[in-house]
Scaffold this motif. Structure first.
Motif, PDB file in Angstrom:
ATOM      1  N   TYR A  22       0.837  -1.198   0.000  1.00 41.64           N
ATOM      2  CA  TYR A  22       0.000   0.000   0.000  1.00 41.64           C
ATOM      3  C   TYR A  22       0.872   1.248   0.000  1.00 41.64           C
ATOM      4  CZ  TYR A  22      -3.692  -3.223   1.415  1.00 41.64           C
ATOM      5  OH  TYR A  22      -4.589  -4.254   1.460  1.00 41.64           O
ATOM      6  N   ARG A  23       0.336   2.328  -0.535  1.00 42.86           N
ATOM      7  CA  ARG A  23       0.946   3.651  -0.384  1.00 42.86           C
ATOM      8  C   ARG A  23       0.008   4.472   0.475  1.00 42.86           C
ATOM      9  NH1 ARG A  23       0.646   6.444  -4.653  1.00 42.86           N
ATOM     10  NH2 ARG A  23       2.495   7.727  -4.445  1.00 42.86           N
ATOM     11  N   GLY A  24       0.521   5.166   1.474  1.00 44.67           N
ATOM     12  CA  GLY A  24      -0.387   5.932   2.306  1.00 44.67           C
ATOM     13  C   GLY A  24       0.297   6.768   3.364  1.00 44.67           C
ATOM     14  N   ILE A  25      -0.574   7.376   4.182  1.00 46.44           N
ATOM     15  CA  ILE A  25      -0.117   8.288   5.235  1.00 46.44           C
ATOM     16  C   ILE A  25       0.351   7.485   6.443  1.00 46.44           C
ATOM     17  CG2 ILE A  25      -0.933  10.052   6.869  1.00 46.44           C
ATOM     18  CD1 ILE A  25      -2.902  10.914   4.557  1.00 46.44           C
ATOM     19  N   ILE A  26       1.481   7.907   7.013  1.00 48.29           N
ATOM     20  CA  ILE A  26       2.008   7.287   8.226  1.00 48.29           C
ATOM     21  C   ILE A  26       2.015   8.322   9.337  1.00 48.29           C
ATOM     22  CG2 ILE A  26       4.045   6.235   9.283  1.00 48.29           C
ATOM     23  CD1 ILE A  26       4.708   4.998   6.551  1.00 48.29           C
ATOM     24  N   ALA A  27       1.497   7.933  10.515  1.00 55.47           N
ATOM     25  CA  ALA A  27       1.447   8.840  11.668  1.00 55.47           C
ATOM     26  C   ALA A  27       2.469   8.393  12.711  1.00 55.47           C
ATOM     27  CB  ALA A  27       0.044   8.851  12.262  1.00 55.47           C
ATOM     28  N   SER A  28       3.246   9.368  13.204  1.00 63.32           N
ATOM     29  CA  SER A  28       4.295   9.069  14.178  1.00 63.32           C
ATOM     30  C   SER A  28       4.011   9.799  15.490  1.00 63.32           C
ATOM     31  CB  SER A  28       5.652   9.552  13.658  1.00 63.32           C
ATOM     32  OG  SER A  28       5.882   9.121  12.335  1.00 63.32           O
ATOM     33  N   GLY A  29       4.394   9.149  16.593  1.00 66.87           N
ATOM     34  CA  GLY A  29       4.272   9.791  17.898  1.00 66.87           C
ATOM     35  C   GLY A  29       5.093   9.015  18.903  1.00 66.87           C
ATOM     36  N   ASP A  30       5.374   9.649  20.034  1.00 67.71           N
ATOM     37  CA  ASP A  30       6.185   8.975  21.055  1.00 67.71           C
ATOM     38  C   ASP A  30       5.314   8.092  21.939  1.00 67.71           C
ATOM     39  OD1 ASP A  30       8.763   9.819  20.319  1.00 67.71           O
ATOM     40  OD2 ASP A  30       8.424  11.785  21.199  1.00 67.71           O
ATOM     41  N   GLN A  31       4.569   7.208  21.297  1.00 71.64           N
ATOM     42  CA  GLN A  31       3.669   6.296  21.997  1.00 71.64           C
ATOM     43  C   GLN A  31       3.570   4.992  21.212  1.00 71.64           C
ATOM     44  OE1 GLN A  31      -0.023   8.460  21.678  1.00 71.64           O
ATOM     45  NE2 GLN A  31       0.664  10.103  23.052  1.00 71.64           N
TER      46      GLN A  31
END
Ligand code: ADE
Length: 232
Positions: free
Chosen positions: A145-154
Motif C-alpha cells: 500500500y501507499r499511504g499516510i504514516i502517523a508518528s508519535g512517542d507512543q
C-alpha cells in the motif's frame, strides 16, 4: 557521488542490513553508531536511531550534516491504523504526520506545528516509486500500500487510540519515528521515504502479535530496502 542514509529504530530493523555492508567502517557520534560502506553497490550510511521522534531527528540531522547523505530511507515495522491492513502488509509513505502534536489550545489543527503551512511532511515521489516497485517485487501487489504514516512517542495499543489516529489523520500505519525524519529531511531539502511492514493492529492485541512477528516483519522491510537499492 550520492550517499544514501538508511535508518531503522531498533536492532531488529537494521540487523539484516549491517552484515551485508561492504568495506564497512563504524563511526560513533554522541551515543549513536553509523555504519558506512556499500550495499548493493550503492554508497550508504546505515544507523540504528533508537526509538522515538527525538532519536530519529538526531540521527537524521547527523546523517545529513556529518555524512552528507542526499537521500534517506527509513526501514522498519509499524502498527496498522487502517483496519483493512493486516500484519505482513507493507506501507510506503506518501506523507507523514506527528499525531501527538497538539496546539489545539491555540485553535490550531491537531498535528500542526507553529510556523508550518501544514501538518503533513511529504515523501519524495521518485523514492516512493522505487520503494513501491521493490515491495511489489518482494511480496506481490496485494500486500503493498501507499499511504499516510502517523508518528508519535507512543506505542499504540488501544482500539480507541488507533481509531482516533485513523480518523484524524487518515493514516494507514502508526509508528514512532517517520515524521520526525521527515521534518528534518524537509528542513534540509533531502528526499526521503519510509517503508514499514505491519507487525500488529495497534489495538491492544498488539503485544502478542508484535512479539511474534517483529523479526519477520522487520526483515521484510530490510529486504525491500535492499531490493530498492538494486534498482536505484
Ligand atoms: N511499531 C510497531 N507497532 C507499533 C504500534 N502499535 N505503535 C507504535 N509503533 C509501533
Amino acid at each position: 557521488g550520492s550517499t544514501i542514509g538508511i535508518v531503522g529504530a531498533m536492532d531488529v530493523e537494521v540487523e539484516a542490513l549491517l552484515p551485508k555492508i561492504q568495506n564497512q567502517q563504524v563511526k560513533k557520534i554522541g551515543n549513536h553508531r553509523f555504519y558506512t560502506g556499500e550495499l548493493e553497490g550503492k554508497t550508504v550510511v546505515v544507523t540504528k536511531s533508537g526509538v522515538g521522534k527525538v532519536n530519529a531527528a538526531m540521527t537524521t540531522t547527523l546523517l545529513i550534516q556529518s555524512f552528507g547523505v542526499d537521500q534517506l530511507i527509513f526501514t522498519g515495522i509499524a502498527g496498522a491504523s487502517d483496519p483493512k491492513l493486516d500484519p505482513l502488509d507493507v506501507v510506503v509513505s506518501t506523507r507523514l504526520v506527528q499525531h501527538d502534536v497538539d496546539l489545539t489550545a491555540f485553535n490550531m489543527p491537531r498535528g500542526l506545528l507553529p510556523d508550518y503551512q501544514e501538518r503533513y511532511f511529504y515523501a519524495d515521489k521518485t523514492l516512493q516509486k522505487y520503494a513501491f516497485d521493490a515491495a511489489v517485487e518482494t511480496l506481490g501487489k496485494e500486500s503493498v500500500y501507499r499511504g499516510i504514516i502517523a508518528s508519535g512517542d507512543q506505542f499504540i495499543a488501544s482500539k480507541v487510540k488507533v481509531t482516533g489516529i485513523y480518523q484524524e489523520y487518515n493514516a494507514m500505519a502508526v509508528e514512532m519515528e517517520g515524521a520526525a525524519l521527515g521534518q528534518v529531511a524537509e528542513a534540509f531539502k533531502v528526499p526521503y521515504v519510509v517503508i514499514r511492514t505491519i507487525s500488529d493492529k495497534a489495538d491492544g492485541s498488539a503485544d502478542i502479535v508484535y512479539s511474534d512477528l517483529k523479526k519477520a516483519t522487520a526483515d521484510n522491510s530490510a529486504n525491500i530496502t535492499l531490493n530498492m537499492l538494486k534498482q536505484m
